[in-house]
Design an enzyme around this catalytic site. Structure first.
Site, PDB file in Angstrom:
ATOM      1  N   ASP A 173      40.088  36.542  37.810  1.00 20.84           N
ATOM      2  CA  ASP A 173      39.734  37.014  39.147  1.00 20.84           C
ATOM      3  C   ASP A 173      40.331  38.384  39.443  1.00 20.84           C
ATOM      4  O   ASP A 173      39.713  39.191  40.141  1.00 20.84           O
ATOM      5  CB  ASP A 173      40.199  36.003  40.199  1.00 20.84           C
ATOM      6  CG  ASP A 173      39.717  36.364  41.594  1.00 20.84           C
ATOM      7  OD1 ASP A 173      38.515  36.624  41.737  1.00 20.84           O
ATOM      8  OD2 ASP A 173      40.542  36.402  42.521  1.00 20.84           O
ATOM      9  N   ASP A 174      41.533  38.674  38.929  1.00 26.23           N
ATOM     10  CA  ASP A 174      42.164  39.967  39.191  1.00 26.23           C
ATOM     11  C   ASP A 174      41.381  41.099  38.553  1.00 26.23           C
ATOM     12  O   ASP A 174      41.369  42.225  39.069  1.00 26.23           O
ATOM     13  CB  ASP A 174      43.597  39.980  38.657  1.00 26.23           C
ATOM     14  CG  ASP A 174      44.420  38.849  39.235  1.00 26.23           C
ATOM     15  OD1 ASP A 174      44.578  38.811  40.462  1.00 26.23           O
ATOM     16  OD2 ASP A 174      44.865  37.983  38.463  1.00 26.23           O
TER      17      ASP A 174
ATOM     18  N   LYS B 206      44.014  29.580  46.258  1.00 27.29           N
ATOM     19  CA  LYS B 206      42.676  29.949  45.796  1.00 27.29           C
ATOM     20  C   LYS B 206      41.736  28.748  45.818  1.00 27.29           C
ATOM     21  O   LYS B 206      40.566  28.858  46.201  1.00 27.29           O
ATOM     22  CB  LYS B 206      42.756  30.511  44.372  1.00 27.29           C
ATOM     23  CG  LYS B 206      43.312  31.926  44.296  1.00 27.29           C
ATOM     24  CD  LYS B 206      42.236  32.968  44.508  1.00 27.29           C
ATOM     25  CE  LYS B 206      42.845  34.350  44.610  1.00 27.29           C
ATOM     26  NZ  LYS B 206      42.007  35.420  44.111  1.00 27.29           N
TER      27      LYS B 206
ATOM     28  N   ASN C 114      38.404  41.413  50.382  1.00 29.33           N
ATOM     29  CA  ASN C 114      39.087  40.229  49.862  1.00 29.33           C
ATOM     30  C   ASN C 114      38.232  39.564  48.797  1.00 29.33           C
ATOM     31  O   ASN C 114      37.019  39.403  48.976  1.00 29.33           O
ATOM     32  CB  ASN C 114      39.357  39.250  51.015  1.00 29.33           C
ATOM     33  CG  ASN C 114      40.356  38.167  50.656  1.00 29.33           C
ATOM     34  OD1 ASN C 114      40.193  37.474  49.658  1.00 29.33           O
ATOM     35  ND2 ASN C 114      41.389  38.016  51.468  1.00 29.33           N
TER      36      ASN C 114
ATOM     37  N   GLU D  90      44.586  33.716  36.837  1.00 34.05           N
ATOM     38  CA  GLU D  90      45.031  34.358  38.075  1.00 34.05           C
ATOM     39  C   GLU D  90      46.448  34.908  37.931  1.00 34.05           C
ATOM     40  O   GLU D  90      47.366  34.190  37.525  1.00 34.05           O
ATOM     41  CB  GLU D  90      44.996  33.335  39.213  1.00 34.05           C
ATOM     42  CG  GLU D  90      45.105  33.922  40.590  1.00 34.05           C
ATOM     43  CD  GLU D  90      43.828  34.616  41.041  1.00 34.05           C
ATOM     44  OE1 GLU D  90      43.950  35.635  41.750  1.00 34.05           O
ATOM     45  OE2 GLU D  90      42.726  34.160  40.684  1.00 34.05           O
ATOM     46  N   ASP D  91      46.622  36.183  38.257  1.00 28.93           N
ATOM     47  CA  ASP D  91      47.935  36.819  38.366  1.00 28.93           C
ATOM     48  C   ASP D  91      48.759  36.749  37.076  1.00 28.93           C
ATOM     49  O   ASP D  91      49.949  36.425  37.092  1.00 28.93           O
ATOM     50  CB  ASP D  91      48.723  36.215  39.541  1.00 28.93           C
ATOM     51  CG  ASP D  91      48.177  36.702  40.874  1.00 28.93           C
ATOM     52  OD1 ASP D  91      47.205  37.481  40.872  1.00 28.93           O
ATOM     53  OD2 ASP D  91      48.711  36.311  41.922  1.00 28.93           O
TER      54      ASP D  91
ATOM     55  N   TYR E 182      46.203  32.331  52.675  1.00 28.72           N
ATOM     56  CA  TYR E 182      46.188  33.239  51.526  1.00 28.72           C
ATOM     57  C   TYR E 182      46.826  34.558  51.926  1.00 28.72           C
ATOM     58  O   TYR E 182      47.809  34.562  52.656  1.00 28.72           O
ATOM     59  CB  TYR E 182      44.774  33.389  50.948  1.00 28.72           C
ATOM     60  CG  TYR E 182      44.863  33.732  49.474  1.00 28.72           C
ATOM     61  CD1 TYR E 182      45.418  32.808  48.588  1.00 28.72           C
ATOM     62  CD2 TYR E 182      44.505  34.967  48.985  1.00 28.72           C
ATOM     63  CE1 TYR E 182      45.585  33.118  47.251  1.00 28.72           C
ATOM     64  CE2 TYR E 182      44.666  35.271  47.642  1.00 28.72           C
ATOM     65  CZ  TYR E 182      45.214  34.352  46.785  1.00 28.72           C
ATOM     66  OH  TYR E 182      45.395  34.661  45.475  1.00 28.72           O
TER      67      TYR E 182
ATOM     68  N   ASN F  58      47.886  43.922  47.583  1.00 35.23           N
ATOM     69  CA  ASN F  58      48.398  42.841  48.422  1.00 35.23           C
ATOM     70  C   ASN F  58      49.836  42.530  48.059  1.00 35.23           C
ATOM     71  O   ASN F  58      50.245  42.765  46.923  1.00 35.23           O
ATOM     72  CB  ASN F  58      47.542  41.575  48.219  1.00 35.23           C
ATOM     73  CG  ASN F  58      46.162  41.701  48.827  1.00 35.23           C
ATOM     74  OD1 ASN F  58      46.029  42.118  49.964  1.00 35.23           O
ATOM     75  ND2 ASN F  58      45.150  41.348  48.066  1.00 35.23           N
TER      76      ASN F  58
ATOM     77  N   ARG G 161      52.806  37.983  37.501  1.00 33.79           N
ATOM     78  CA  ARG G 161      52.434  39.154  38.287  1.00 33.79           C
ATOM     79  C   ARG G 161      51.765  38.678  39.565  1.00 33.79           C
ATOM     80  O   ARG G 161      50.564  38.827  39.757  1.00 33.79           O
ATOM     81  CB  ARG G 161      51.500  40.051  37.489  1.00 33.79           C
ATOM     82  CG  ARG G 161      51.452  41.496  37.961  1.00 33.79           C
ATOM     83  CD  ARG G 161      50.038  42.012  38.061  1.00 33.79           C
ATOM     84  NE  ARG G 161      49.278  41.283  39.082  1.00 33.79           N
ATOM     85  CZ  ARG G 161      48.002  41.501  39.371  1.00 33.79           C
ATOM     86  NH1 ARG G 161      47.314  42.392  38.700  1.00 33.79           N
ATOM     87  NH2 ARG G 161      47.382  40.812  40.316  1.00 33.79           N
TER      88      ARG G 161
END
Length: 539
Positions: free
Chosen positions: A260-261, A166, A444, A237-238, A95, A399, A148
């Site tokens: 999650d973000d 993930k 994290n 996610e993202d 990751y 990150n 993103r």
């Protein structure tokens, strides 16, 4: 198909059944494996030593990523045992930060499909495509549209590396069986011209679909999941900030899902803030916090901290007065006319200030970076925080490593070792002038999302609430030992991640049943349910 009927080369090619040289003589008879393997029969422990030795021969982290990707494709249990028993070494490879490079190079290092790709060309057929997935009892779906990726921007179909990574962590860090996990890429095109012009690119070579066309495709996916995989948790996610918020608000009260973000990052950051109070001596309810960045991650953190402050007895208005946001244009304040809807609750009656001006005016105890822009916590920023605090708290969360607001070395040197520092990607220990040595913490999301997901599954939850993330943050903060706090560390040892995930899962599942959010009857012993769910990596 009955697993016992899978024999010969087909068994060796099945990653969930393959034991390679560890098949016993009796198993080689039973599954017709003689001649298909070397003569020697080795233990899994020996295999583990061999794999580690070969991993260490690789000359770069991206080469190690490719090596581990190949191992997972041929021997699943050996891969997950390797990762779970060496999590500190493996996490930066499978990751962040290496997954960022892997996504950038995804089309160039591609070997075989590990997830499900749903293309915009599949509109009207999403349900049928979902049914092509080989496992029929999916419980965890991580989905991205690649717009993103970390702090790297629009990587289109290359973003598939994120859901794959993930879900590996769901298994390695929370014991969820890999057959329950499905990575999904919503390939809706990309606005990254260099990708569209790359002859090796594996996604749609068109601009992204947007607006109602985009939202209807996502909705087709979400509704199809409810029908084909009714027990599945969807983790967004993202996604780009406006889409991330729009999708979360649309589905959070009716579908088992979270972002999650927004929510996972929030719980991780809140936990670090709570733990830092054990070093600084400040009461959490008295803290002043400033954010650099005002996107989905930063405002998600703000929302959860606001919830936590209200739980401490503050009114919502009082809680908002403790939270200040700065973006590339300066302080988030009401005189601005360029704010997004998620920024508006945090727009204060305050004249415009620069970043440094805002620090000197509000004197925050905690500074949280979620910008995706490296180097934004420069020496002036760190020294300004030190001017107002004996031990300022700096969370540099962007990150991968190249996008971190500052490095651990910079934070400790510029503050003469007085800062309490944690980052999104790992940094090595730092020794500054005078011989003082610091071990920077890593904030994290792996501390949060696997435990929340496991708890939701164990409780058979109908929805995911912000209170579950508040529970996760508080549970995590309590796992930081006194010794770790004395060393300036505000996150617990990653070697304990499975135990931490189980603790969070137990608390989340208990909350699910207490609040009546469960879809099936409550079991007698939640701990036993969780233990029975654990994936066994040993053969």
């Amino acid at each position: 198909m009955n697993e016992e009927l899978i024999i010969g080369i087909d068994r060796l090619k099945n990653p969930s059944l393959n034991k390679s040289t560890a098949f016993t003589s009796e198993e080689r008879d039973k599954y017709k494996l003689h001649g298909l393997l070397p003569t020697a029969i080795t233990t899994q422990d020996t295999q583990l030593k061999r794999v580690l030795a070969n991993l260490h021969r690789q000359e770069s982290n991206i080469a190690r990523y490719i090596f581990l990707n190949s191992l997972q494709s041929r021997n699943e249990r050996l891969f997950f045992r390797l990762v779970s028993e060496n999590i500190k070494e493996m996490l930066p490879i499978i990751y962040t930060p290496t997954v960022g490079e892997a996504c950038q190079e995804f089309a160039h290092i591609y070997q075989q499909q590990k997830g499900l790709t749903l293309s915009a060309t599949n509109r009207g057929q999403i349900k049928e495509v979902l049914q092509n997935w080989p496992h029929k009892d999916v419980r965890i779906i991580v989905v991205t549209d690649g717009e993103r990726i970390l702090g790297l921007g629009d990587l289109g179909a290359n973003g598939m590396g994120i859901p794959i990574g993930k879900l590996s962590l769901y298994t390695a860090c929370a014991g969820i069986h890999p057959e329950y996990c499905m990575p999904v890429m919503l390939d809706v095109g990309t606005n990254n011209v260099s990708l569209r012009e790359d002859p090796l690119y594996l996604g749609l070579t068109q601009k992204r679909i947007q607006g109602d066309e985009y939202l209807s495709l996502v909705d087709e996916f979400v509704q199809a999941v409810q029908e084909i995989f009714p027990k599945a948790l969807i983790q967004f996610e993202d996604f780009l900030t406006p889409n991330a918020y729009a999708l979360l608000e649309k589905y959070r009260k009716s579908i088992l899902c979270f972002n999650d973000d927004i929510q996972g990052t929030a719980a991780m950051a809140l936990s670090g803030v709570l733990a830092s109070c054990g070093i600084t001596g400040h009461a959490f309810k008295d803290l002043r916090l400033m954010f650099l960045g005002a996107g989905s991650a930063a405002t998600g953190i703000g929302d959860l901290i606001k919830l936590a402050l209200v739980a401490e007895g503050l009114t919502e208005s009082e809680a908002v007065q403790r939270l200040w946001f700065v973006d590339e244009n300066g302080l988030i304040c009401k005189e601005r006319d360029d704010l997004m809807p998620h920024n508006l609750p945090y727009a204060h009656e305050q004249p415009m200030l620069s970043f440094i001006g805002a620090i000197n005016h509000f004197k925050p105890h905690v500074l949280i970076g979620a910008t995706g822009v490296g180097g934004t916590f420069n020496s002036k920023v760190v020294k300004a925080m030190c001017k107002h605090n004996e031990h300022p708290v700096l969370l540099s969360l962007s990150n991968p490593t190249s996008r971190s607001e500052c490095t651990a070395q910079q934070a400790y040197e510029w503050s003469d070792g007085n800062v309490i520092f944690a980052s999104g990607s790992p940094f090595p220990p730092v020794t500054i002038e005078g011989g003082r040595r610091f071990i920077p913490g890593q904030g994290n999301n792996v501390y949060i999302f696997p435990g929340v997901g496991l708890g939701a599954l164990a409780g058979d939850a109908s929805i995911i609430t912000d209170e579950m993330f508040l529970i996760a943050a508080k549970t995590l903060a309590k796992q930081v030992s006194k010794t770790e706090l004395l060393n300036g560390t505000i996150y617990p040892d990653l070697d304990n991640i499975l135990d931490i995930s189980l603790l969070i899962a137990e608390q989340v599942a208990t909350y699910v049943f207490e609040q009546g959010l469960n879809r099936s009857p409550q079991p007698g012993d939640i701990k036993k349910v969780l233990q029975d769910m654990m994936y066994n990596t040993i053969y």
